[in-house]
Design a protein around this motif. Structure first.
Motif, PDB file in Angstrom:
ATOM      1  N   UNK A 154       0.831  -1.211   0.000  1.00 28.60           N
ATOM      2  CA  UNK A 154       0.000   0.000   0.000  1.00 28.60           C
ATOM      3  C   UNK A 154       0.867   1.263   0.000  1.00 28.60           C
ATOM      4  N   UNK A 155       1.907   1.282   0.837  1.00 33.38           N
ATOM      5  CA  UNK A 155       2.811   2.434   0.863  1.00 33.38           C
ATOM      6  C   UNK A 155       3.531   2.600  -0.473  1.00 33.38           C
ATOM      7  N   UNK A 156       3.920   1.495  -1.092  1.00 33.50           N
ATOM      8  CA  UNK A 156       4.595   1.596  -2.384  1.00 33.50           C
ATOM      9  C   UNK A 156       3.635   2.127  -3.455  1.00 33.50           C
ATOM     10  N   UNK A 157       2.398   1.698  -3.408  1.00 34.73           N
ATOM     11  CA  UNK A 157       1.410   2.203  -4.380  1.00 34.73           C
ATOM     12  C   UNK A 157       1.141   3.691  -4.153  1.00 34.73           C
ATOM     13  N   UNK A 158       1.129   4.113  -2.903  1.00 36.00           N
ATOM     14  CA  UNK A 158       1.001   5.542  -2.600  1.00 36.00           C
ATOM     15  C   UNK A 158       2.170   6.297  -3.235  1.00 36.00           C
ATOM     16  N   UNK A 159       3.365   5.757  -3.082  1.00 34.83           N
ATOM     17  CA  UNK A 159       4.576   6.343  -3.663  1.00 34.83           C
ATOM     18  C   UNK A 159       4.408   6.515  -5.175  1.00 34.83           C
TER      19      UNK A 159
END
Length: 110
Positions: free
Chosen positions: A72-77
């Motif tokens: 999820x954090x990587x997709x936010x990035x």
């Protein structure tokens, strides 16, 4: 795979000019502090540098390993992070090719 292990992302760039490589690496150096989610830094770590001149590098000149707590954090990035959007603008203007893969380690020590 366990969803509790961090996401490791490897990005490779083909950037012919040394000064352009340096420009991108300067941005990556600041990324763990400038990239924010909910007002807080969220990237666990970033390692980046010029690739060694070796026949196996297939023309890639800059390598980056970014580590995120979750997918999820990587997709936010990728989709929402303003700091990454600024980095992408620079990268698009200087690279002649890029590749990215991400994974969770299956090794017990990571």
């Amino acid at each position: 795979m366990s969803s509790t292990k961090p996401i490791q992302r490897i990005t490779l760039f083909k950037i012919p000019l040394a000064e352009d490589q340096e420009k991108l690496l300067e941005i990556y150096q600041k990324m763990p502090l400038t990239a924010k989610k909910d007002g807080k830094p969220y990237i666990l770590s970033v390692a980046a540098g010029p690739a060694f001149n070796d026949q196996r590098n297939q023309g890639y000149t800059v390598a980056v390993i970014s580590v995120f707590k979750s997918e999820e954090d990587m997709k936010y990035y990728d989709d929402e992070c303003e700091a990454h959007a600024a980095l992408k603008q620079v990268a698009k203007s200087v690279h002649k090719g890029a590749m990215m893969v991400y994974f969770q380690s299956v090794l017990s020590n990571q």
